[in-house]
Structures are given as structure tokens and as C-alpha cells.
Design a protein around this motif. Structure first.
Motif, PDB file in Angstrom:
ATOM      1  N   GLY A 248       1.346   1.451   7.848  1.00 34.65           N
ATOM      2  CA  GLY A 248       0.831   0.646   6.756  1.00 34.65           C
ATOM      3  C   GLY A 248       1.086   1.126   5.350  1.00 34.65           C
ATOM      4  O   GLY A 248       0.824   0.373   4.418  1.00 34.65           O
ATOM      5  N   LYS A 249       1.593   2.354   5.115  1.00 31.21           N
ATOM      6  CA  LYS A 249       1.731   2.826   3.744  1.00 31.21           C
ATOM      7  C   LYS A 249       3.104   3.446   3.494  1.00 31.21           C
ATOM      8  O   LYS A 249       3.565   4.298   4.263  1.00 31.21           O
ATOM      9  N   VAL A 250       3.712   3.019   2.399  1.00 32.38           N
ATOM     10  CA  VAL A 250       4.933   3.661   1.919  1.00 32.38           C
ATOM     11  C   VAL A 250       4.564   5.041   1.370  1.00 32.38           C
ATOM     12  O   VAL A 250       3.521   5.208   0.728  1.00 32.38           O
ATOM     13  N   VAL A 251       5.395   6.026   1.620  1.00 28.50           N
ATOM     14  CA  VAL A 251       5.130   7.395   1.180  1.00 28.50           C
ATOM     15  C   VAL A 251       5.876   7.685  -0.120  1.00 28.50           C
ATOM     16  O   VAL A 251       7.070   7.393  -0.239  1.00 28.50           O
ATOM     17  N   ILE A 252       5.160   8.239  -1.097  1.00 31.65           N
ATOM     18  CA  ILE A 252       5.773   8.788  -2.304  1.00 31.65           C
ATOM     19  C   ILE A 252       5.360  10.251  -2.370  1.00 31.65           C
ATOM     20  O   ILE A 252       4.168  10.563  -2.351  1.00 31.65           O
ATOM     21  N   CYS A 253       6.323  11.150  -2.438  1.00 28.51           N
ATOM     22  CA  CYS A 253       5.979  12.572  -2.519  1.00 28.51           C
ATOM     23  C   CYS A 253       7.145  13.360  -3.088  1.00 28.51           C
ATOM     24  O   CYS A 253       8.242  12.826  -3.283  1.00 28.51           O
ATOM     25  N   THR A 254       6.910  14.623  -3.350  1.00 27.82           N
ATOM     26  CA  THR A 254       7.964  15.493  -3.860  1.00 27.82           C
ATOM     27  C   THR A 254       8.847  15.990  -2.717  1.00 27.82           C
ATOM     28  O   THR A 254       8.502  15.887  -1.542  1.00 27.82           O
ATOM     29  N   TYR A 255      10.003  16.551  -3.090  1.00 26.54           N
ATOM     30  CA  TYR A 255      10.883  17.142  -2.081  1.00 26.54           C
ATOM     31  C   TYR A 255      10.125  18.201  -1.276  1.00 26.54           C
ATOM     32  O   TYR A 255      10.255  18.283  -0.050  1.00 26.54           O
ATOM     33  N   HIS A 256       9.346  19.031  -1.964  1.00 31.14           N
ATOM     34  CA  HIS A 256       8.613  20.098  -1.285  1.00 31.14           C
ATOM     35  C   HIS A 256       7.641  19.535  -0.256  1.00 31.14           C
ATOM     36  O   HIS A 256       7.543  20.033   0.875  1.00 31.14           O
ATOM     37  N   ASN A 257       6.892  18.499  -0.638  1.00 27.18           N
ATOM     38  CA  ASN A 257       5.905  17.932   0.281  1.00 27.18           C
ATOM     39  C   ASN A 257       6.539  17.157   1.424  1.00 27.18           C
ATOM     40  O   ASN A 257       5.873  16.869   2.423  1.00 27.18           O
ATOM     41  N   ALA A 258       7.810  16.803   1.291  1.00 31.94           N
ATOM     42  CA  ALA A 258       8.482  16.056   2.355  1.00 31.94           C
ATOM     43  C   ALA A 258       8.969  16.953   3.478  1.00 31.94           C
ATOM     44  O   ALA A 258       9.313  16.466   4.559  1.00 31.94           O
ATOM     45  N   LYS A 259       9.003  18.252   3.242  1.00 37.01           N
ATOM     46  CA  LYS A 259       9.537  19.162   4.259  1.00 37.01           C
ATOM     47  C   LYS A 259       8.751  19.029   5.565  1.00 37.01           C
ATOM     48  O   LYS A 259       7.521  19.000   5.564  1.00 37.01           O
ATOM     49  N   GLY A 260       9.478  18.930   6.666  1.00 38.95           N
ATOM     50  CA  GLY A 260       8.836  18.794   7.963  1.00 38.95           C
ATOM     51  C   GLY A 260       8.526  17.366   8.354  1.00 38.95           C
ATOM     52  O   GLY A 260       8.016  17.123   9.447  1.00 38.95           O
TER      53      GLY A 260
ATOM     54  N   PRO B 126       0.834  -1.216   0.000  1.00 37.20           N
ATOM     55  CA  PRO B 126       0.000   0.000   0.000  1.00 37.20           C
ATOM     56  C   PRO B 126       0.859   1.252   0.000  1.00 37.20           C
ATOM     57  O   PRO B 126       1.922   1.290   0.632  1.00 37.20           O
ATOM     58  N   VAL B 127       0.408   2.275  -0.712  1.00 34.89           N
ATOM     59  CA  VAL B 127       1.187   3.492  -0.908  1.00 34.89           C
ATOM     60  C   VAL B 127       0.338   4.712  -0.595  1.00 34.89           C
ATOM     61  O   VAL B 127      -0.846   4.763  -0.926  1.00 34.89           O
ATOM     62  N   ARG B 128       0.952   5.688   0.036  1.00 37.15           N
ATOM     63  CA  ARG B 128       0.355   7.017   0.160  1.00 37.15           C
ATOM     64  C   ARG B 128       1.114   7.926  -0.800  1.00 37.15           C
ATOM     65  O   ARG B 128       2.263   8.296  -0.559  1.00 37.15           O
ATOM     66  N   PHE B 129       0.466   8.258  -1.900  1.00 34.32           N
ATOM     67  CA  PHE B 129       1.101   9.080  -2.936  1.00 34.32           C
ATOM     68  C   PHE B 129       0.555  10.488  -2.818  1.00 34.32           C
ATOM     69  O   PHE B 129      -0.565  10.773  -3.201  1.00 34.32           O
ATOM     70  N   ASP B 130       1.382  11.394  -2.314  1.00 32.62           N
ATOM     71  CA  ASP B 130       0.914  12.749  -2.048  1.00 32.62           C
ATOM     72  C   ASP B 130       0.683  13.556  -3.311  1.00 32.62           C
ATOM     73  O   ASP B 130       0.199  14.671  -3.251  1.00 32.62           O
ATOM     74  N   GLY B 131       1.008  13.015  -4.466  1.00 32.97           N
ATOM     75  CA  GLY B 131       0.713  13.710  -5.705  1.00 32.97           C
ATOM     76  C   GLY B 131      -0.679  13.437  -6.218  1.00 32.97           C
ATOM     77  O   GLY B 131      -1.120  14.045  -7.183  1.00 32.97           O
ATOM     78  N   GLN B 132      -1.402  12.492  -5.585  1.00 31.38           N
ATOM     79  CA  GLN B 132      -2.743  12.167  -6.049  1.00 31.38           C
ATOM     80  C   GLN B 132      -3.719  13.290  -5.713  1.00 31.38           C
ATOM     81  O   GLN B 132      -3.506  14.081  -4.800  1.00 31.38           O
ATOM     82  N   SER B 133      -4.828  13.312  -6.445  1.00 31.54           N
ATOM     83  CA  SER B 133      -5.825  14.359  -6.218  1.00 31.54           C
ATOM     84  C   SER B 133      -6.456  14.248  -4.848  1.00 31.54           C
ATOM     85  O   SER B 133      -6.986  15.203  -4.317  1.00 31.54           O
ATOM     86  N   THR B 134      -6.431  13.039  -4.261  1.00 30.90           N
ATOM     87  CA  THR B 134      -7.054  12.861  -2.956  1.00 30.90           C
ATOM     88  C   THR B 134      -6.089  13.093  -1.799  1.00 30.90           C
ATOM     89  O   THR B 134      -6.496  13.036  -0.651  1.00 30.90           O
ATOM     90  N   ALA B 135      -4.804  13.313  -2.096  1.00 30.55           N
ATOM     91  CA  ALA B 135      -3.849  13.545  -1.019  1.00 30.55           C
ATOM     92  C   ALA B 135      -4.114  14.903  -0.375  1.00 30.55           C
ATOM     93  O   ALA B 135      -4.418  15.877  -1.046  1.00 30.55           O
ATOM     94  N   VAL B 136      -4.025  14.959   0.954  1.00 28.56           N
ATOM     95  CA  VAL B 136      -4.309  16.197   1.678  1.00 28.56           C
ATOM     96  C   VAL B 136      -3.081  16.578   2.501  1.00 28.56           C
ATOM     97  O   VAL B 136      -2.291  15.732   2.906  1.00 28.56           O
ATOM     98  N   THR B 137      -2.944  17.869   2.751  1.00 27.21           N
ATOM     99  CA  THR B 137      -1.797  18.357   3.520  1.00 27.21           C
ATOM    100  C   THR B 137      -2.195  19.276   4.662  1.00 27.21           C
ATOM    101  O   THR B 137      -1.424  19.463   5.596  1.00 27.21           O
ATOM    102  N   THR B 138      -3.386  19.870   4.631  1.00 28.52           N
ATOM    103  CA  THR B 138      -3.785  20.806   5.682  1.00 28.52           C
ATOM    104  C   THR B 138      -4.411  20.064   6.852  1.00 28.52           C
ATOM    105  O   THR B 138      -4.783  18.894   6.754  1.00 28.52           O
ATOM    106  N   GLU B 139      -4.535  20.753   7.972  1.00 27.35           N
ATOM    107  CA  GLU B 139      -5.073  20.118   9.163  1.00 27.35           C
ATOM    108  C   GLU B 139      -6.534  19.710   8.964  1.00 27.35           C
ATOM    109  O   GLU B 139      -6.947  18.627   9.383  1.00 27.35           O
ATOM    110  N   LEU B 140      -7.323  20.569   8.338  1.00 25.12           N
ATOM    111  CA  LEU B 140      -8.724  20.209   8.085  1.00 25.12           C
ATOM    112  C   LEU B 140      -8.802  19.038   7.110  1.00 25.12           C
ATOM    113  O   LEU B 140      -9.621  18.123   7.277  1.00 25.12           O
TER     114      LEU B 140
END
Length: 642
Positions: free
Chosen positions: A513-525, A375-389
Motif C-alpha cells: 500500500g505505500k510507495v517508499v521514499i528513503c535515502t541510499y543508506h536506508n535502502a540497504k538490505g 500513500p507514502v512511507r517516507f523513512d526520513g520522517q520523525s516517525t519512521a522506524v528502522t529497528t526491530e522494536l
């Protein structure tokens, strides 16, 4: 504020215990008086230091009738600060504001506009993305300039104009188009999220009495990630300083990677150079081993004096690997590297694949891992979220699917009570009054809202999101929070394609449970045990500049920012880093590039004594042959000399 920092009352026991756990540099930052810059490199315990300083100031130096404001880059960071203070036994929500720059302006500055005779547009007059783009296009067309080039620099230019900075380095047409945009907003009574900050800056500068009121309520303001917040924030801070507000700025110029959004390292540098500021550097990297710390400074091409935790025996690992072949084969090799880590016992959520651009490698690696059952969490997908809400909705979606027959197996990581606590925190950030309903009633109501209509695993993400957003009034909460990304995420979820199911949003937000795939920018923090950096091709890392038909190596500030971006990616790992070099790749224009191995990666390998082997003849060589009198840019030297 009291003159004796310990005169008012003793510290809460948990806060006192937390202070004992700080190192000597962190303790100096804790007790420093007056204006302060905390320079916090990767893994240096920044969050712990900031939270402890906030609690210390509230308990010892700030009058019980006054408070402290903490301006953060994200709502998640604001929540972490509030929760961190609670863990230290500091529970004074009425004296603390924690939120983004936009929410600070909306909640603590702009409400005074009407009292001084300034009329502002209502929140209902905020433009959406489509409307902003249309206005930008109109202004660019009116000035007969390239829309795409204008859009790329618009935010930065706009902030600099508002701060009365010299913008003569921009074409006059772009300057006139930006001014035309502001004039159109003013004449039409509309604004956007950036306009919220600019309006607050103007209000403080033109009406010092408003700045005095802000100071009376918040004599101390802490600003996190200062290097990312740009000219608007810097001018606001200068105005607050002039009014007598004490500022603690926290950041790291080496992690300034949002130049396209207006962030710039020079504003934090400007505070460091002021005579009325003390500068305290946190020098120990508690995250990375000594091998990665040394590599990071080489990648940055700057000696900063960072040191690894002296009590850590494991130096961490840094490996180089050549990934020949086309994009498909590179994706195969990256996916296999992930599988090797998982087979070695590394937890999936502790593995990250970090990319300069999400395409084309991201979806290909995700596909290969999915075929292997990972299973993968791909932060480039349209359903990926980054804000607290957005993350709260993600957790709520998982709750709904876990309690739905045919959905996820097992209990949800967060129950209805925990979800209510996080939702209440969001309401507080948005300035909502405390609910008078009994807690049990609110828990039951939230449970009913999240599960209404969830009868099968095929539930549409859009249907569920639209109903939950409407029932909980999330759109108004998002507007009040003041983070433009929050509204964008809500709009994306409520207008998701029909084929996207609720299960696409549901994720284990407890972090398993999920491997993370994301850009350098989204990995910050973020932090992981193992980091893989594939696609290290010259022209991709670092990218080259110019139109697709005439790409050239980067120079100057653009090259420096790309170095910082690479540095941020390297320092996400607390254990191992695997760099996969490829002579061929695809750039941001989706064009195949054959410039040889990444100059950044080759510089690193050469400095550390790693042999990569001969690389194909690069475009850097070809460029020199065609332009024998040209001086090679820094980015190409290692490639040409390897």
C-alpha cells in the motif's frame, strides 16, 4: 566439535531440502570447515546461505552441549535468522544466540566482568543523545577544536584508538579530545552504547579466561555485515580467534557505506588475506537482471565477476532521463514517474524513490504523491522506524488503529497472537526469561495494553507510545537489546510533537500500500521491483567536500565510499532503474549547486552507450580553468569529457 560432520545425527528434513536448493557456490560456503569469509554481493542469496550454514553447523558439527552465536548489524536481521532456522526445522533456542554486536557484548561477555574483578557502570548510567553531545562539545572546547568536524569522525577515531591502530592521520587535537572523552566517562562512571563494545574488547584482551568461557559456550561465531561493524568488532574477533573460536564472517566490501559510523572495508579484506581463513564468493545475483548487474559494476569502477541468474530471461531495464528545472520541477517529474509505474500495474510498495539526501527532494516528492492520492512511507520522517522494536511498535500501532472506530479500515495485518510472538522474540533477544503466564492470558493482556485509551482517530502518538512503553517495560528491553538506535527511536516516539497522531506511526508492515521514499543508506538490505534515482547532480551524487564556501570534488577513500553508496542504490531493484539527471540541485548544506549532471550517472550512460545530450558548463570546468595546473579528480572526468 565432532570430526565427522554427519556422524552425530541426520539432518532435519526441511534443512536437508533447503540445502538441495542452494547453488554450487552457496553449498561450498555451507560445508566449508574452519574459519570462513563469505563474500556476498547484492542479491546473492546471502541470508539463505547464512541461515542454512547456521542450521547445518548446529546439527552436524557443534556438540549438543554447546552453541552458536550470530552477530548481526540489526535486530531485524537477528530475527530473520531465528525465523529462518525455525522454517528449516532447527529449533534449539538455548543453543543459539542471535543479536547485534552490542547485545552480544551485554549478554555474553560483560556479565563476566565482576567475576574477574572489573566493575562496569550500570545500564542506568548510559548517557542519552543530549548528554553525549554535551560531553563531546566540552571535550572539543577543552582542546579548542571544531566541534562539528570532531563529531563527524568521533566514532571512527574512537574505535581505532581502542583497537590500538595508528591514528596519526587525525589532528592531534581530535585525538586528545577523544581520549579526554574516554577519561571523563571512566572518572564519572558513565558510558554510552559504543562504550559497551569497547569495554567488552578490553575485557577479552585483558582477561583471556573470559574469552575461554565464551569459547566454551559458543565454539562458532557468525558475523554478518562484517564491513559495517568497524575496528571494535574486528579487534573482538581477533581476540576470539586467538582463544580458538571458529569465525564465519559474511559481508561485501563493495557495500561498505557507513564510514561516518566507523564501518570500513579494510577489516573484511584483512580476514580474506589471513592464511587461516577460507574465502568463498557467492557470484550469482538472483535479484537484478543482467542490465542492472552490468551497470552496477560500471558504477563501482571495479570488475567483481558478478553474474545475473542464468535462468532469468528478463534482463531488467535501466533508463536515463534529464530532469531540468528547479527542485520543485524535479520533484514533479519524479512523482510523475512513480505515477507512471503505478498506472502500469506495479504495486505501490514495490516502488522506491531513493535519494542521496532526504532534503529537499524527499518532502516535495511526498507532497506531490499525497496530492495525487498515493500513500507514502517516507523513512526520513520523525516517525519512521528502522529497528526491530520500532517496527514492532509500528505494527502494534496499526493493530490499535485498525480496531479503533474511525481508524484504518479492514482487519490488522498482524493480530494480537502474531504480535505476541514477535514481542516474545524481542524479549528473548534482550535476555528475558520465558513468561510463566498462559499464552491466552498474555494475548488478552497485550490486546488490552495496545487498545487502552484508543477511542478516536485523533489519539496522540506521544500519549500512546508513553503508555505502551511503560506498560510493557520497553525501555529496559531496549537497553538490554543493546542497539543504540532502538533507544533513540523509543525516545523519539515518546517525545513526539503533540500534533503527531498515532496514525502517523501505523503502517502496513506486511508491505502493501505505500510507495517508499528513503535515502541510499536506508535502502540497504531492501528490494523493490522499480527504483527511481532523482537528483543526480554533480555535487550531490557524488557530494563535494569542504566548507560551504569552498566545496571541492571528492578524492580517495571518500570518493570510493560514494561510489559504493551509488552502487548499493542501483542494486536495490529486481526490475527497472530510472536515473534522473539534473544540472542543478541542493547539497547537504542546502546550498544550490550548479555543477552539471552527476559524474557517476554520466560515466554509466557513456559506458552503456546512452546519449544524454549536452550539459551546461560545469563547475568542474570552471575549477580547471581557475587551476590549470591541477589534476582533475576522478569524480569530475566524465563530467568534463561528456
Amino acid at each position: 566439535m565432532t570430526s565427522d560432520p554427519h556422524a552425530r545425527r541426520g539432518l532435519p528434513p526441511r534443512l536437508a531440502e533447503g540445502i538441495k536448493g542452494l547453488d554450487r557456490h552457496q553449498k561450498k560456503a555451507l560445508v566449508a570447515e574452519g574459519n570462513l569469509v563469505i563474500v556476498a554481493g547484492p542479491g546473492s542469496g546471502k541470508t539463505r546461505t547464512v541461515v542454512t550454514r547456521a542450521g547445518y553447523l548446529l546439527e552436524t558439527r557443534i556438540s549438543p552441549l554447546r552453541g552458536l552465536a550470530a552477530i548481526t548489524y540489526t535486530n531485524q536481521a537477528a530475527t530473520e535468522l531465528q525465523e529462518g532456522l525455525a522454517r528449516l526445522g532447527v529449533r534449539e533456542p538455548q543453543r543459539l544466540f542471535a543479536g547485534t554486536l552490542h547485545s552480544f557484548c551485554l549478554a555474553q561477555i560483560l556479565p563476566y566482568a565482576r567475576l574477574v574483578g572489573v566493575e562496569l557502570p550500570s545500564l542506568d548510567a548510559l548517557m542519552n543523545d543530549k548528554e553525549e553531545k554535551a560531553l563531546l562539545q566540552e571535550c572539543a572546547d577543552d582542546e579548542n577544536i571544531d566541534f562539528y568536524a570532531f563529531r563527524e569522525i568521533f566514532t571512527s577515531l574512537r574505535r581505532r584508538l581502542a583497537a590500538d591502530e595508528d591514528v596519526s592521520d587525525h589532528p592531534k587535537g581530535q585525538i586528545r579530545a577523544a581520549q579526554r572523552y574516554e577519561m571523563a566517562c571512566e572518572q564519572s562512571g558513565i558510558w554510552d552504547f559504543e562504550g559497551i563494545v569497547l569495554a567488552a574488547v578490553r575485557l577479552l584482551r585483558e582477561h583471556p579466561e573470559v574469552a575461554a568461557v565464551v569459547k566454551a559456550r559458543f565454539p562458532v561465531v557468525i558475523v554478518d555485515e562484517y564491513q559495517d561493524l568497524g575496528a571494535g568488532l574486528h579487534r573482538l574477533v581477533e581476540t576470539l580467534l586467538a582463544a580458538g573460536v571458529e569465525i564465519t564472517a559474511v559481508g561485501d566490501v563493495d557495500q561498505s557505506i557507513y564510514g561516518w559510523a566507523g564501518g570500513a572495508p579494510e577489516y573484511l579484506d584483512a580476514l580474506c588475506e589471513r592464511s587461516d581463513f577460507t574465502v568463498q564468493q557467492l557470484v550469482t545475483n538472483y535479484r537484478c537482471g543482467s542490465a542492472v548487474v552490468a551497470a552496477a559494476e560500471i558504477a563501482l569502477a571495479q570488475q567483481r565477476g558478478w553474474q545475473a541468474n542464468p535462468n532469468r530471461e528478463d534482463p531488467g531495464t535501466l533508463e536515463f532521463q534529464v530532469a531540468d528545472g528547479d527542485i520543485q520541477q524535479q520533484a514533479e517529474q519524479a512523482a510523475q514517474s512513480v505515477l507512471n509505474l503505478l498506472n502500469a500495474g506495479v504495486a505501490p510498495h514495490e516502488v522506491a524513490v531513493l535519494l542521496r539526501y532526504r532534503l529537499p527532494l524527499g518532502p516535495l516528492i511526498e507532497q506531490r504523491l499525497a496530492e495525487a492520492g498515493v500513500p507514502v512511507r517516507f523513512d526520513g520522517q520523525s516517525t519512521a522506524v528502522t529497528t526491530e522494536l520500532g517496527r514492532w511498535l509500528e505494527a502494534a500501532a496499526l493493530y490499535a488503529t485498525c480496531l479503533n472506530p474511525g481508524g484504518h479500515s479492514g482487519p490488522p495485518p498482524l493480530g494480537a497472537s502474531a504480535l505476541l510472538d514477535r514481542f516474545t522474540s524481542l524479549e528473548r533477544t534482550a535476555g528475558r526469561p520465558r513468561s510463566a503466564e498462559p499464552r491466552l492470558v498474555r494475548v488478552a493482556s497485550l490486546h488490552k495494553t495496545l487498545l487502552a485509551g484508543v477511542h478516536s482517530s485523533a489519539l496522540s502518538l506521544r500519549q500512546w507510545s508513553q503508555r505502551v512503553v511503560a506498560d510493557l517495560d520497553l525501555l529496559e528491553i531496549a537497553k538490554s537489546i543493546g542497539d543504540p538506535r532502538t533507544l533513540k527511536e523509543l525516545n523519539a516516539l515518546t517525545s513526539a510533537p503533540d500534533e503527531l497522531l498515532l496514525s502517523e506511526l501505523a503502517s502496513d508492515t506486511a508491505g502493501t500500500g505505500k510507495v517508499v521514499i528513503c535515502t541510499y543508506h536506508n535502502a540497504k538490505g531492501r528490494t523493490f521491483t522499480a527504483v527511481i534515482l532523482p537528483g543526480l547532480t554533480e555535487g550531490v551524487v557524488p557530494p563535494w567536500d569542504g566548507p560551504p564556501w569552498d566545496r571541492r570534488p571528492l578524492k580517495g577513500s571518500k570518493l570510493a565510499e560514494e561510489r559504493r553508496n551509488f552502487y548499493v542504490a542501483l542494486t536495490r531493484s529486481r526490475g527497472s532503474v530510472l536515473l534522473q539527471l539534473s544540472p542543478t540541485g541542493q547539497d547537504a548544506w542546502k546550498k544550490t549547486v550548479q555543477h552539471g549532471y552527476s559524474s557517476f550517472a554520466l560515466e554509466l550512460a557513456t559506458s552503456l552507450g546512452h546519449s544524454i545530450g549536452p550539459a551546461p558548463k560545469t563547475a568542474a570546468h570552471a575549477y580547471q580553468e581557475m587551476n590549470p595546473g591541477a589534476t582533475r579528480p576522478e569524480a569530475t572526468r566524465a563530467v568534463g569529457d561528456a
